[in-house]
Design an enzyme around this catalytic site. Structure first.
Site, PDB file in Angstrom:
ATOM      1  N   LYS A 115      27.766  22.278  -2.002  1.00  0.00           N
ATOM      2  CA  LYS A 115      28.093  23.580  -2.075  1.00  0.00           C
ATOM      3  C   LYS A 115      27.433  24.986  -2.525  1.00  0.00           C
ATOM      4  CE  LYS A 115      31.948  25.556  -3.749  1.00  0.00           C
ATOM      5  NZ  LYS A 115      32.073  26.730  -2.580  1.00  0.00           N
ATOM      6  N   LYS A 147      21.418  24.664 -10.360  1.00  0.00           N
ATOM      7  CA  LYS A 147      22.413  25.863 -10.742  1.00  0.00           C
ATOM      8  C   LYS A 147      23.742  25.037 -10.845  1.00  0.00           C
ATOM      9  CE  LYS A 147      22.979  29.449  -8.931  1.00  0.00           C
ATOM     10  NZ  LYS A 147      22.897  30.777  -8.234  1.00  0.00           N
ATOM     11  N   LYS A 184      23.039  26.156   1.280  1.00  0.00           N
ATOM     12  CA  LYS A 184      23.263  27.557   1.560  1.00  0.00           C
ATOM     13  C   LYS A 184      23.175  28.095   2.540  1.00  0.00           C
ATOM     14  CE  LYS A 184      22.964  31.579  -0.809  1.00  0.00           C
ATOM     15  NZ  LYS A 184      23.866  31.424  -2.215  1.00  0.00           N
ATOM     16  N   ASP A 203      28.317  35.266  -0.447  1.00  0.00           N
ATOM     17  CA  ASP A 203      27.210  35.748  -1.487  1.00  0.00           C
ATOM     18  C   ASP A 203      26.693  37.550  -0.795  1.00  0.00           C
ATOM     19  OD1 ASP A 203      24.554  34.619  -2.886  1.00  0.00           O
ATOM     20  OD2 ASP A 203      23.946  35.808  -1.090  1.00  0.00           O
ATOM     21  N   ASN A 246      29.325  42.885  -5.545  1.00  0.00           N
ATOM     22  CA  ASN A 246      30.668  41.575  -6.405  1.00  0.00           C
ATOM     23  C   ASN A 246      30.247  41.495  -7.853  1.00  0.00           C
ATOM     24  OD1 ASN A 246      31.085  38.734  -7.308  1.00  0.00           O
ATOM     25  ND2 ASN A 246      32.403  39.528  -6.059  1.00  0.00           N
ATOM     26  N   SER A 279      34.153  28.802  -8.118  1.00  0.00           N
ATOM     27  CA  SER A 279      34.433  27.893  -6.987  1.00  0.00           C
ATOM     28  C   SER A 279      34.841  26.494  -6.713  1.00  0.00           C
ATOM     29  CB  SER A 279      33.255  27.615  -6.293  1.00  0.00           C
ATOM     30  OG  SER A 279      33.166  28.712  -5.223  1.00  0.00           O
TER      31      SER A 279
HETATM   32  P1  NDP Z   1      27.014  42.476  -2.370  1.00  0.00           P
HETATM   33  O1  NDP Z   1      26.925  42.111  -0.697  1.00  0.00           O
HETATM   34  O2  NDP Z   1      28.749  42.070  -2.717  1.00  0.00           O
HETATM   35  O3  NDP Z   1      26.433  43.077  -3.402  1.00  0.00           O
HETATM   36  C1  NDP Z   1      24.973  43.399  -2.986  1.00  0.00           C
HETATM   37  C2  NDP Z   1      24.192  45.178  -3.958  1.00  0.00           C
HETATM   38  O4  NDP Z   1      22.975  44.358  -3.996  1.00  0.00           O
HETATM   39  C3  NDP Z   1      24.230  45.646  -3.119  1.00  0.00           C
HETATM   40  O5  NDP Z   1      24.714  46.718  -4.226  1.00  0.00           O
HETATM   41  C4  NDP Z   1      23.463  46.028  -1.968  1.00  0.00           C
HETATM   42  O6  NDP Z   1      23.469  47.244  -1.827  1.00  0.00           O
HETATM   43  C5  NDP Z   1      21.975  45.779  -3.394  1.00  0.00           C
HETATM   44  N1  NDP Z   1      20.617  44.851  -2.317  1.00  0.00           N
HETATM   45  C6  NDP Z   1      21.249  44.427  -1.244  1.00  0.00           C
HETATM   46  N2  NDP Z   1      19.443  43.494  -0.549  1.00  0.00           N
HETATM   47  C7  NDP Z   1      19.264  45.247  -1.058  1.00  0.00           C
HETATM   48  C8  NDP Z   1      17.914  45.012  -0.880  1.00  0.00           C
HETATM   49  N3  NDP Z   1      17.280  43.714  -0.600  1.00  0.00           N
HETATM   50  N4  NDP Z   1      17.115  45.906  -1.684  1.00  0.00           N
HETATM   51  C9  NDP Z   1      18.262  46.832  -2.115  1.00  0.00           C
HETATM   52  N5  NDP Z   1      19.711  46.345  -2.842  1.00  0.00           N
HETATM   53  C10 NDP Z   1      19.894  45.446  -2.115  1.00  0.00           C
HETATM   54  O7  NDP Z   1      26.129  40.813  -3.185  1.00  0.00           O
HETATM   55  P2  NDP Z   1      26.707  39.813  -4.747  1.00  0.00           P
HETATM   56  O8  NDP Z   1      27.233  40.878  -5.272  1.00  0.00           O
HETATM   57  O9  NDP Z   1      27.366  39.439  -4.272  1.00  0.00           O
HETATM   58  O10 NDP Z   1      25.145  39.104  -4.862  1.00  0.00           O
HETATM   59  C11 NDP Z   1      24.551  40.038  -5.810  1.00  0.00           C
HETATM   60  C12 NDP Z   1      23.433  38.670  -5.798  1.00  0.00           C
HETATM   61  O11 NDP Z   1      23.419  37.497  -6.560  1.00  0.00           O
HETATM   62  C13 NDP Z   1      22.675  37.830  -5.083  1.00  0.00           C
HETATM   63  O12 NDP Z   1      21.428  37.340  -5.348  1.00  0.00           O
HETATM   64  C14 NDP Z   1      23.776  36.659  -4.818  1.00  0.00           C
HETATM   65  O13 NDP Z   1      23.105  36.104  -4.032  1.00  0.00           O
HETATM   66  C15 NDP Z   1      23.920  36.814  -6.097  1.00  0.00           C
HETATM   67  N6  NDP Z   1      24.842  36.281  -6.505  1.00  0.00           N
HETATM   68  C16 NDP Z   1      25.939  36.298  -5.775  1.00  0.00           C
HETATM   69  C17 NDP Z   1      26.858  35.603  -6.937  1.00  0.00           C
HETATM   70  C18 NDP Z   1      28.535  35.724  -5.885  1.00  0.00           C
HETATM   71  O14 NDP Z   1      29.162  34.721  -5.889  1.00  0.00           O
HETATM   72  N7  NDP Z   1      28.391  36.960  -4.881  1.00  0.00           N
HETATM   73  C19 NDP Z   1      27.123  33.853  -6.398  1.00  0.00           C
HETATM   74  C20 NDP Z   1      26.242  33.807  -7.874  1.00  0.00           C
HETATM   75  C21 NDP Z   1      24.600  34.091  -7.340  1.00  0.00           C
HETATM   76  P3  NDP Z   1      23.497  47.664  -0.180  1.00  0.00           P
HETATM   77  O15 NDP Z   1      25.523  47.833  -0.553  1.00  0.00           O
HETATM   78  O16 NDP Z   1      23.415  49.029  -0.106  1.00  0.00           O
HETATM   79  O17 NDP Z   1      23.133  46.978   0.697  1.00  0.00           O
END
Ligand code: NDP
Length: 453
Positions: A92, A116, A128, A168, A242, A385
């Protein structure tokens, strides 16, 4: 062999065998060193070669994805699924679509996911996947074409009892929909093979909110332990995807003040609190940059990324009580940690996966800032999930409130497990050690029980 020598030998081996996979090395190093107190008292883990085994994925699939763009040209990307460990349940873990995706990033995320998932107390293994495809600037049609091409290979390797991917970075409800549609077309099966599905076709209430809400519940538990609450706390959040959006939403519910958000181009600082409604419209509906937010809301300050050339990020230089890094890996550097400390930040609560660099983490520890590691604090997403999988298996759908209550309880338990384990190993409040040992112990014991497989 003494545990410290064993850990050093294994890390040397990881470095030699995974050249250029810096993030994977960083993650293994952090986990392995923190396991030392456990390895010293329970010799079985070394005797059964658990460390050597746990750092190698059970299976890695790398594949070519060809898809047609709107101009009728064939485009090519690379796809990955790293099935890291299935000792406690089916694989997962999310799918990430971002140009920075490579094998090292997939392996670090898959490795973190093992522990986790174990911490959630649920039966899910670690995995992943993703692709170096960049959804930015692509039309809806191109996103669909890409998702269909990606699933045309991935479907051979997943299944409701085998491997259940989720979203993600770059993979939200729209992408999960296209991926699910293609899986159904290829297999003829309507099954819970993905999570994060739409509510009318097998999704779970609260899944969209779960990682952000869970991160805030975790922070509240942590603060409560030290007789504090979130109420009135000024919180700096990075990211505007998200996780960031639903962290901000829950912070408002808890009476805190979320003062920032960011994306890859810049940071929004809004002293009296981010305008959540405007943020959702810009990010969830129009998929625009935060520059747009600054034009809609003139009370905020927009700080472009280029303002911090020395390696820091504007968001961590704001005065705040709590920091919620919720964007991506290694986004909080030593420069940033020093700025947070100087400004009186009392807790760093990781919403993203490994957002804190190694030297920043050492500084945080040295200076006794409370620190909630991502593998514990952001586990609410994967936990929900798993609740989606349970609902799919029984053809049920629980209400928003029901799932939210379960999520709260799970986050409370994760905190308790990590905290109690830190106490057990004489490092009260060191949740990096507590979470790593607790997650590892559960997986490692299952590996021992299952023999040489
Ligand atoms: P999203 O794609 O919804 O959002 C990512 C955000 O981070 C956007 O604002 C994006 O900006 C910014 N971002 C991404 N890459 C970069 C970068 N290299 N430099 C600066 N800003 C960056 O992703 P999520 O919110 O789902 O995920 C965010 C984090 O949380 C990740 O590390 C993910 O692995 C982790 N996570 C997510 C889960 C989930 O359920 N969604 C669960 C557990 C962990 P821009 O749009 O400009 O790229």
């Amino acid at each position: 062999m003494p545990s410290s020598k064993k850990i050093k030998d294994i890390l040397k081996h990881v470095k030699e065998c995974s050249p250029g996979q810096d993030e994977f090395y960083q993650a293994t190093q952090e986990v392995l060193y923190s396991l030392k107190p456990l390895l010293d008292i329970d010799k079985r883990y070394i005797e059964y070669n658990i460390l050597e085994r746990i750092i190698v994925p059970e299976r890695t699939v790398i594949f070519r994805i060809n898809w047609l763009d709107d101009a009728g040209k064939i485009q090519t990307n690379v796809g990955y699924r790293v099935q890291f460990n299935s000792s406690i349940g089916p694989y997962k873990g999310g799918l990430r679509f971002h140009p920075t995706v490579n094998l090292g990033i997939m392996k670090f995320l898959g490795f973190e996911q093992i522990f986790k998932n174990a911490l959630t107390g649920l039966q899910i293994g670690g995995a992943k996947g993703g692709s170096n495809f960049d959804p930015k600037g692509k039309s809806d049609n191109e996103i669909m074409k890409f998702c269909q091409a990606f699933m045309s290979e991935l479907y051979k390797h997943i299944g409701k009892h085998k491997d259940v991917p989720a979203g993600d970075i770059g993979v939200g409800a729209r992408e999960i929909g296209y991926l699910f549609g293609q899986y159904k077309r290829l297999t003829g099966e309507f099954e819970g093979v993905l999570t994060g599905k739409g509510l009318s076709w097998g999704g779970s209430n609260t899944r969209k909110q779960a990682t952000g809400y869970g991160s805030v519940y975790f922070a509240e538990n942590f603060l409560n332990r030290y007789n504090m609450t979130l109420k009135g706390k000024r919180c700096a959040i990075s990211g505007s995807g998200n996780v960031a959006i639903y962290t901000i939403e829950k912070l408002y519910d808890m009476g805190a003040i979320p003062i920032s958000c960011s994306d890859s181009k810049g940071t929004i600082y809004q002293k009296d609190g981010i305008d959540l409604k405007a943020l959702k419209v810009i990010k969830e509906i129009h998929h625009q940059s935060l520059e747009e937010y600054a034009t809609v809301d003139c009370k905020c300050q927009y700080i472009p990324v280029s303002k911090y050339p020395e390696g820091g990020h504007a968001v961590w230089h704001l005065e705040c009580d709590i920091a919620f890094p919720s964007a991506t890996q290694n986004e909080l550097t030593l420069v940033d940690a020093k700025a947070l400390h100087k400004n009186g930040c009392l807790l760093i609560n990781e919403g993203a996966n490994m957002p804190t660099t190694e030297d920043a983490l050492a500084f945080i520890k040295e200076n006794k800032i409370l620190f909630a590691p991502g593998k514990a604090a952001n586990a609410g997403g994967v936990a929900t999930s798993q609740l989606e999988m349970s609902q799919n298996a029984s053809m049920a759908q629980w209400s928003f409130e029901e799932v939210d209550i379960k999520l709260r309880t799970i986050m409370q338990n994760i905190f308790k497990t990590a905290y109690d384990t830190s106490v057990e190993f004489d490092c009260e409040g060191d949740l990096v050690t507590g979470a790593n040992i607790a997650g590892f112990r559960k997986v490692a014991n299952s590996m021992i029980d299952q023999g040489a497989v």
